[in-house]
Design an enzyme around this catalytic site. Structure first.
Site: not given
Length: 153
Positions: A113, A129
């Site tokens: 992301h 992440c």
């Protein structure tokens, strides 16, 4: 800077169209034809929080909303304030786009992301992440369709 997006030679043996994230190097490679790859600097998960292994992009979203997982709120109680979620936009921690990693048809809860903290690129700071700058996640988003194989090493 060494973390900016650039085309590089790549001989890792993965077929074109594969994403390879090298967490120790802090690079993500989108494998191209002819022994080349587009290399992006990334921020990775803090020690012990990173996803490792193989997944596929199961879903994609532009300016996604974000909600911390229960595990994240247990580790970092300050995240409880976001328990109802944060709408998509410039203040959202997922940034301009997200690629959702799935295994066997199930969401792993790990993402590739964007970020509203571009200074974090190159560091091990996230809840697991893989973060790219917003301009880089938009570029990767345009190249990587749902179903793209992702290898995190």
């Amino acid at each position: 800077s060494r973390l900016r997006r650039q085309e590089v030679a790549y001989d890792g043996g993965e077929p074109p169209g594969t994403i390879v994230v090298n967490t120790s190097e802090r690079y993500l490679y989108f494998i191209e034809q002819g022994g080349r790859a587009t290399r992006y600097g990334v921020a990775v998960g803090e020690e012990g929080l990173s996803f490792k292994g193989e997944a596929t992009i199961g879903r994609k979203a532009e300016w996604p909303s974000w909600k911390p997982t229960d595990d994240m709120m247990q580790r970092k109680p300050r995240l409880m304030q976001y328990a109802d979620g944060v709408p998509g936009g410039p203040l959202n921690p997922l940034g301009a786009a997200a690629l959702y990693l799935y295994q066997d048809g199930h969401d792993t809860m790990f993402r590739l992301h964007g970020t509203n903290a571009p200074w974090s690129i190159g560091h091990a700071v996230s809840n697991g992440c893989i973060r790219l700058t917003n301009s880089n996640i938009v570029d990767l988003y345009s190249r990587a369709p749902v179903g793209t194989r992702v290898l995190v090493i």
